[in-house]
Design a protein around this motif. Structure first.
Motif, PDB file in Angstrom:
ATOM      1  N   HIS A 152       0.859  -1.185   0.000  1.00 51.08           N
ATOM      2  CA  HIS A 152       0.000   0.000   0.000  1.00 51.08           C
ATOM      3  C   HIS A 152       0.894   1.234   0.000  1.00 51.08           C
ATOM      4  O   HIS A 152       2.104   1.138   0.199  1.00 51.08           O
ATOM      5  CB  HIS A 152      -0.887   0.035   1.250  1.00 51.08           C
ATOM      6  CG  HIS A 152      -1.849  -1.105   1.338  1.00 51.08           C
ATOM      7  ND1 HIS A 152      -3.032  -1.143   0.657  1.00 51.08           N
ATOM      8  CD2 HIS A 152      -1.785  -2.270   2.036  1.00 51.08           C
ATOM      9  CE1 HIS A 152      -3.661  -2.281   0.936  1.00 51.08           C
ATOM     10  NE2 HIS A 152      -2.927  -2.985   1.767  1.00 51.08           N
ATOM     11  N   CYS A 173      -3.944   6.220  -0.147  1.00 53.38           N
ATOM     12  CA  CYS A 173      -3.102   5.117  -0.613  1.00 53.38           C
ATOM     13  C   CYS A 173      -2.701   5.442  -2.048  1.00 53.38           C
ATOM     14  O   CYS A 173      -3.547   5.674  -2.898  1.00 53.38           O
ATOM     15  CB  CYS A 173      -3.894   3.819  -0.556  1.00 53.38           C
ATOM     16  SG  CYS A 173      -2.942   2.382  -1.058  1.00 53.38           S
ATOM     17  N   GLU A 196      -0.522   3.477  -3.850  1.00 57.54           N
ATOM     18  CA  GLU A 196      -0.035   2.290  -4.567  1.00 57.54           C
ATOM     19  C   GLU A 196      -1.274   1.455  -4.876  1.00 57.54           C
ATOM     20  O   GLU A 196      -2.034   1.113  -3.968  1.00 57.54           O
ATOM     21  CB  GLU A 196       0.900   1.454  -3.655  1.00 57.54           C
ATOM     22  CG  GLU A 196       2.210   2.111  -3.317  1.00 57.54           C
ATOM     23  CD  GLU A 196       3.185   2.123  -4.482  1.00 57.54           C
ATOM     24  OE1 GLU A 196       3.083   1.239  -5.366  1.00 57.54           O
ATOM     25  OE2 GLU A 196       4.052   3.016  -4.511  1.00 57.54           O
ATOM     26  N   TYR A 197      -1.472   1.113  -6.161  1.00 62.65           N
ATOM     27  CA  TYR A 197      -2.663   0.355  -6.501  1.00 62.65           C
ATOM     28  C   TYR A 197      -2.666  -0.974  -5.764  1.00 62.65           C
ATOM     29  O   TYR A 197      -1.702  -1.738  -5.838  1.00 62.65           O
ATOM     30  CB  TYR A 197      -2.772   0.116  -8.009  1.00 62.65           C
ATOM     31  CG  TYR A 197      -4.056  -0.603  -8.320  1.00 62.65           C
ATOM     32  CD1 TYR A 197      -5.261   0.083  -8.284  1.00 62.65           C
ATOM     33  CD2 TYR A 197      -4.077  -1.962  -8.565  1.00 62.65           C
ATOM     34  CE1 TYR A 197      -6.453  -0.573  -8.502  1.00 62.65           C
ATOM     35  CE2 TYR A 197      -5.267  -2.631  -8.790  1.00 62.65           C
ATOM     36  CZ  TYR A 197      -6.451  -1.932  -8.761  1.00 62.65           C
ATOM     37  OH  TYR A 197      -7.629  -2.595  -8.956  1.00 62.65           O
ATOM     38  N   CYS A 198      -3.767  -1.235  -5.007  1.00 64.99           N
ATOM     39  CA  CYS A 198      -3.784  -2.437  -4.167  1.00 64.99           C
ATOM     40  C   CYS A 198      -5.014  -3.293  -4.387  1.00 64.99           C
ATOM     41  O   CYS A 198      -5.204  -4.298  -3.700  1.00 64.99           O
ATOM     42  CB  CYS A 198      -3.652  -2.037  -2.694  1.00 64.99           C
ATOM     43  SG  CYS A 198      -4.881  -0.822  -2.159  1.00 64.99           S
ATOM     44  N   HIS A 245      -9.000   0.281  -3.753  1.00 64.31           N
ATOM     45  CA  HIS A 245      -7.847   1.182  -3.634  1.00 64.31           C
ATOM     46  C   HIS A 245      -8.226   2.654  -3.444  1.00 64.31           C
ATOM     47  O   HIS A 245      -7.727   3.313  -2.535  1.00 64.31           O
ATOM     48  CB  HIS A 245      -6.942   1.012  -4.853  1.00 64.31           C
ATOM     49  CG  HIS A 245      -5.949   2.090  -5.046  1.00 64.31           C
ATOM     50  ND1 HIS A 245      -4.873   2.244  -4.214  1.00 64.31           N
ATOM     51  CD2 HIS A 245      -5.889   3.089  -5.958  1.00 64.31           C
ATOM     52  CE1 HIS A 245      -4.173   3.297  -4.621  1.00 64.31           C
ATOM     53  NE2 HIS A 245      -4.766   3.814  -5.662  1.00 64.31           N
ATOM     54  N   MET A 264      -9.518   3.874  -0.051  1.00 60.38           N
ATOM     55  CA  MET A 264      -8.644   3.639   1.100  1.00 60.38           C
ATOM     56  C   MET A 264      -8.103   4.969   1.620  1.00 60.38           C
ATOM     57  O   MET A 264      -7.156   5.520   1.073  1.00 60.38           O
ATOM     58  CB  MET A 264      -7.499   2.710   0.657  1.00 60.38           C
ATOM     59  CG  MET A 264      -6.795   2.073   1.818  1.00 60.38           C
ATOM     60  SD  MET A 264      -5.702   0.772   1.280  1.00 60.38           S
ATOM     61  CE  MET A 264      -4.604   0.779   2.702  1.00 60.38           C
TER      62      MET A 264
HETATM   63 CU1  CUA Z   1      -4.063   0.416  -0.461  1.00 64.44          CU
HETATM   64 CU2  CUA Z   1      -4.053   1.287  -2.682  1.00 64.44          CU
END
Ligand code: CUA
Length: 157
Positions: A103, A138, A140-142, A146, A149
Motif C-alpha cells: 500500500h 493510498c 499504490e494500486y492495491c 484502492h 482507502m
Molecule cells: Cu491500499 Cu491502494
C-alpha cells in the motif's frame, strides 16, 4: 584405525562443526541486520500479535525525540485508525505496516509519503504545525477498493 588417523578425523570433524556454527551465526546476524540499518521487519501474518499494532493509534512517545508515536495498520482497503486527532505543534513518529499487500501512505499536501510493504515497518517523522484536516491516501494500486482507502488526521489547536 590408526591413532593419528583418529586424531585427524576428530580435528576435521570439529573444524567442520565450528565452520557450520560460524555460518549459522552469520546467517542469524544477517537476518537481523535490516534493523541496524533503520528498516524494521515484522512477520506480516502476526501484525496483530505485535503490541504496537494491536490497537493502532496515537500514543505518547517514550523517547524525548518525539511527542507521540502514531501506529497505523494499512490493509485492503482501509487504514486503522480511520481518524486520529493530533495536537498542533506535535512532533510525531509514524509507523505503518500491512498484513496483506503493498500500500501507500501519503498525507495529502505534506511531505509524508511512503510505501508500506508486508514484512516491513515504514517510518516517518513529521511535525504537525498547521491546524486542519489532512487526508491520508493510498498511492499504490492495491485492488478494487484502492481509491476508497483513506484515513483522516485532524490537527487541533
Ligand atoms: Cu491500499 Cu491502494
Amino acid at each position: 584405525m590408526h591413532k593419528y588417523e583418529k586424531i585427524w578425523l576428530t580435528f576435521g570433524t570439529s573444524a567442520l562443526v565450528i565452520f557450520l556454527v560460524i555460518l549459522g551465526i552469520s546467517a542469524v546476524h544477517q537476518g537481523h541486520s535490516p534493523a541496524a540499518s533503520g528498516i524494521e521487519t515484522i512477520n506480516p501474518e502476526h501484525v496483530r500479535d505485535d503490541a504496537r499494532f494491536k490497537e493502532p493509534g496515537l500514543y505518547e512517545a517514550e523517547s524525548d525525540e518525539y511527542d507521540y508515536e502514531l501506529y497505523f495498520v494499512a490493509s485492503a482497503f482501509q487504514y486503522e485508525p480511520r481518524e486520529v486527532e493530533i495536537p498542533k505543534g506535535s512532533r510525531v513518529r509514524i509507523h505503518v505496516t500491512t498484513p496483506d499487500v503493498i500500500h501507500g501512505f501519503e498525507i495529502a499536501h505534506t511531505n509524508v509519503n511512503m510505501m508500506v510493504e508486508p514484512g516491513l515497518i515504514s517510518k516517518y517523522t513529521a511535525n504537525f504545525n498547521k491546524e486542519g484536516e489532512f487526508l491520508i491516501i493510498c498511492n499504490e494500486y492495491c485492488g478494487v477498493g484502492h481509491t476508497d482507502m483513506t484515513s483522516l488526521i485532524k490537527v487541533t489547536g
